[in-house]
Design an enzyme around this catalytic site. Structure first.
Site, PDB file in Angstrom:
ATOM      1  N   TRP A  59      43.315  12.914 -20.450  1.00  0.00           N
ATOM      2  CA  TRP A  59      44.297  13.531 -21.361  1.00  0.00           C
ATOM      3  C   TRP A  59      45.708  13.060 -21.053  1.00  0.00           C
ATOM      4  O   TRP A  59      46.129  13.076 -19.904  1.00  0.00           O
ATOM      5  CB  TRP A  59      44.237  15.055 -21.206  1.00  0.00           C
ATOM      6  CG  TRP A  59      45.401  15.741 -21.849  1.00  0.00           C
ATOM      7  CD1 TRP A  59      46.624  15.998 -21.292  1.00  0.00           C
ATOM      8  CD2 TRP A  59      45.464  16.229 -23.201  1.00  0.00           C
ATOM      9  NE1 TRP A  59      47.442  16.620 -22.213  1.00  0.00           N
ATOM     10  CE2 TRP A  59      46.753  16.775 -23.394  1.00  0.00           C
ATOM     11  CE3 TRP A  59      44.562  16.261 -24.265  1.00  0.00           C
ATOM     12  CZ2 TRP A  59      47.159  17.345 -24.587  1.00  0.00           C
ATOM     13  CZ3 TRP A  59      44.979  16.832 -25.462  1.00  0.00           C
ATOM     14  CH2 TRP A  59      46.257  17.375 -25.618  1.00  0.00           C
ATOM     15  N   ASP A  63      53.907  13.630 -23.969  1.00  0.00           N
ATOM     16  CA  ASP A  63      55.324  13.949 -23.960  1.00  0.00           C
ATOM     17  C   ASP A  63      55.907  12.827 -23.119  1.00  0.00           C
ATOM     18  O   ASP A  63      55.608  12.747 -21.918  1.00  0.00           O
ATOM     19  CB  ASP A  63      55.622  15.226 -23.174  1.00  0.00           C
ATOM     20  CG  ASP A  63      55.091  16.501 -23.785  1.00  0.00           C
ATOM     21  OD1 ASP A  63      54.230  16.420 -24.660  1.00  0.00           O
ATOM     22  OD2 ASP A  63      55.545  17.569 -23.358  1.00  0.00           O
ATOM     23  N   ARG A 186      62.254  25.524 -20.615  1.00  0.00           N
ATOM     24  CA  ARG A 186      61.679  24.288 -20.076  1.00  0.00           C
ATOM     25  C   ARG A 186      62.258  23.011 -20.702  1.00  0.00           C
ATOM     26  O   ARG A 186      63.014  23.053 -21.646  1.00  0.00           O
ATOM     27  CB  ARG A 186      60.166  24.293 -20.261  1.00  0.00           C
ATOM     28  CG  ARG A 186      59.657  24.459 -21.680  1.00  0.00           C
ATOM     29  CD  ARG A 186      58.122  24.472 -21.640  1.00  0.00           C
ATOM     30  NE  ARG A 186      57.518  24.655 -22.935  1.00  0.00           N
ATOM     31  CZ  ARG A 186      57.173  25.820 -23.465  1.00  0.00           C
ATOM     32  NH1 ARG A 186      57.401  26.948 -22.802  1.00  0.00           N
ATOM     33  NH2 ARG A 186      56.614  25.883 -24.662  1.00  0.00           N
TER      34      ARG A 186
HETATM   35  N1  DQQ Z   1      54.371  19.984 -23.142  1.00  0.00           N
HETATM   36  C1  DQQ Z   1      55.193  20.698 -24.066  1.00  0.00           C
HETATM   37  C2  DQQ Z   1      56.424  20.941 -23.265  1.00  0.00           C
HETATM   38  C3  DQQ Z   1      55.880  21.239 -21.925  1.00  0.00           C
HETATM   39  C4  DQQ Z   1      54.771  20.287 -21.799  1.00  0.00           C
HETATM   40  C5  DQQ Z   1      55.430  19.921 -25.326  1.00  0.00           C
HETATM   41  C6  DQQ Z   1      53.591  20.812 -21.034  1.00  0.00           C
HETATM   42  O1  DQQ Z   1      57.204  22.010 -23.733  1.00  0.00           O
HETATM   43  O2  DQQ Z   1      56.834  21.084 -20.886  1.00  0.00           O
HETATM   44  O3  DQQ Z   1      54.318  19.171 -25.686  1.00  0.00           O
HETATM   45  O4  DQQ Z   1      52.582  19.845 -20.910  1.00  0.00           O
END
Ligand code: DQQ
Length: 587
Positions: A59, A63, A186
């Site tokens: 996977w 991001d 985040r």
């Molecule tokens: N993926 C999200 C983010 C987070 C991350 C967006 C977690 O907000 O930090 O796809 O895998």
């Protein structure tokens, strides 16, 4: 009228559709459950991309994390589960490149090992501090499952590939406080330095139901303080993930370092809306004295905000490429396949071909174009010039249809026959594309490409344009249709959306609509109107296993269209998992 007037194209499609219902016996299905190892490896081969970035397995919610250019090397980190092809146990994986096309994977860069990130190392960004010193800020899920912001620094700055990253024990640097929900805090941005010499970063949050880009400030990049006001927030949406904030010059196509601010730049604030999982952005001004972003369009309906891509595309991030003085956009393309199929394939998630971005000369939006380096993969050009596309289908022979780069200019000698536009449909592009699909004849259009088409057109994806007249201007609709009439795949269980957008262009003046399409097995990236609107789709044709993939030009409108330029190339495979020793570094 339109719906009663089905063209011969529809006849052709229906004819082959009926045939395929007869001839596609269940034994040709490749996604029956449970899948044997043998089948999953065939599936994985067919849908794996040849030149879009993906790691060998597992996977990625790709991001893009901490993309940067440092001492002759491009770095791409990404969200990675080392044990499975579904989301979870998130680490930062790391690959390096010298051309953004061929990549060498390195050991995982950031592991969830400390109390401040033991439940996951989530998204973040890199900043290059004075003295060419890169640092990473990322979100850690701490032992109480709260989101906190941490720093990681290179373990060995003299290693050109920055293979080791260490997480100082003084982490975390930012914790949720004062009304911030620990689940909604985040994804720190790249830092920028204000005229006062202090660093700033923005963070994604939701406060009192409003999507928010929080602002934090620091003198030393270690001690951070939350600013009284956020950089920007809006009641039009909930949680903003993965914010991105950067300047673009008003004139020209060069990129700028993230700290640049002057009267000659505009600023871009991008937010990934957790609901509906799409990236939106605003153009505006960064008011440094008040430390806030003032958007040009603060519409309280997010559907009126701008988007990088009107298809499948999320959690994007840009970086400044100091080597070529350009700003480059990365973005995550999730699968549209089922989770069980992702498990069977053994992988999920890819990246877009990186795009250079700049401000359109009218200043109203960004323009995107695949980085020039991707052209090094072009092989075997097929071209047509001055060709009249009358109603019907025209197959382009000699192109490897599953791995191609196509550029077409559709020239419209007259706009007289354009159908009138119903202004109540202005916010409705995808619905319009689905109601007036590739089979519905119009005055001008639909015309475009059928890609990833099987031998007899049982499967294909239509990318097309349609021109309407609104008062004295022409309105151009761009669509990508993966369902019914354009059956991107015979597999019923897939998500097969219809995407659409109106192009912001002056067709009266330009007289042509350009389309560039990058096709790579299970992805189709479309750039309409010279990169003014992009639509990316994930598709999983089933008949690949037995037929090669075909490419067509089509016109289902009653006016002819001139193809003033058509060029297509088969694309060579990129080296996505090259050995590190084979990377050539030019400083
Ligand atoms: N993926 C999200 C983010 C987070 C991350 C967006 C977690 O907000 O930090 O796809 O895998």
């Amino acid at each position: 009228m339109a719906s009663s007037c089905r063209s011969c194209l529809v006849w052709v499609l229906c004819f082959f559709l009926c045939r395929c219902l007869v001839f596609v016996e269940p034994s040709r299905r490749v996604f029956l459950y449970p899948q044997s190892q043998e089948i999953s490896s065939i599936v994985s081969k067919q849908y794996r991309t040849a030149y879009h970035f993906q790691p060998p397995k597992n996977w990625i919610n790709a991001d893009p994390n901490g993309p940067m250019y440092h001492n002759g090397v491009y770095h791409l980190f990404y969200q990675y589960n080392p044990n499975s092809s579904v989301w979870g146990n998130i680490h930062w994986a790391h690959s390096v490149s010298t051309d953004l096309i061929n990549w060498a994977p390195l050991d995982l860069a950031i592991h969830p090992t400390k109390p401040f990130d033991i439940n996951g190392c989530w998204t973040g960004s890199a900043t290059i501090l004075p003295g060419h010193q890169p640092v990473i800020l990322y979100t850690g899920m701490n032992r109480d499952n709260q989101q906190v912001q941490n720093i990681a620094v290179p373990g060995n700055l003299s290693d050109p590939f920055l293979r080791e990253w260490t997480k100082p024990d003084y982490n975390p640097l930012m914790t949720p406080s004062d009304g911030i929900h620990p689940d909604m805090f985040r994804d720190p941005t790249t830092g920028w330095r204000g005229a006062d010499g202090h660093w700033r970063v923005a963070l994604g949050a939701e406060i009192s139901g409003n999507g928010t880009a929080l602002l934090y400030k620091s003198e030393d990049f270690v001690r951070w303080q939350r600013a009284d006001s956020p950089l920007h927030s809006s009641s039009a949406s909930g949680m903003w993930e993965c914010p991105d904030f950067f300047p673009v010059p008003i004139e020209g196509r060069e990129g700028l370092d993230t700290s640049v601010n002057s009267k000659d730049v505009r600023h871009v604030l991008k937010m990934s809306l957790m609901e509906p999982q799409s990236d939106y952005y605003m153009l505006g001004t960064y008011d440094e004295t008040r430390d806030i972003f003032v958007p040009d369009n603060a519409a309280d309906d997010y559907r009126m905000w701008l988007r990088y891509d009107y298809g499948k595309f999320y959690a994007s991030k840009t970086f400044f490429d100091a080597k070529k003085k350009r700003r480059i956009l990365w973005g995550w393309l999730n699968e549209s396949d089922t989770e069980s199929d992702d498990i069977a394939k053994g992988w999920a998630g890819i990246q877009i071909i990186p795009r250079k971005i700049w401000l359109d000369s009218r200043g109203r939006q960004l323009v995107q174009w695949p980085i020039e380096e991707v052209e090094s993969l072009r092989r075997n050009e097929v071209h047509l010039h001055g060709f009249e596309l009358t109603t019907g289908l025209h197959e382009i022979k000699g192109v490897k249809g599953s791995q191609a780069d196509v550029e077409v200019d559709f020239e419209l000698p007259s706009l007289d026959r354009a159908d009138p536009f119903d202004p109540t449909r202005a916010m409705d592009a995808p619905k319009l594309c689905s109601q007036e699909d590739a089979s519905v004849r119009g005055g001008i259009g639909p015309f475009g490409l059928l890609v990833l088409a099987s031998e007899n057109l049982e499967e294909h994806t239509a990318i097309f344009f349609r021109v309407y007249r609104e008062q004295n201007t022409a309105k151009v609709l761009m669509c990508s249709d993966q369902r019914r009439q354009s059956r991107s795949s015979l597999r019923p269980e897939l998500d097969k959306p219809v995407y659409g957008v109106f192009l912001d262009m002056d067709l009266e003046k330009e007289r042509k609509i350009s389309l560039r399409t990058l096709i790579d097995h299970s992805v189709i990236e479309n750039f309409g109107g010279k990169g003014r609107a992009c639509i990316t789709a994930r598709v999983y044709p089933e008949l690949f296993l037995n037929t090669s993939s075909h490419l067509y030009l089509f016109n289902n409108g009653s006016s002819s269209v001139m193809i003033s330029r058509f060029q297509s190339w088969g694309m060579a495979k990129a080296h996505l998992n090259i050995k590190l020793k084979d990377l050539v570094i030019e400083n």
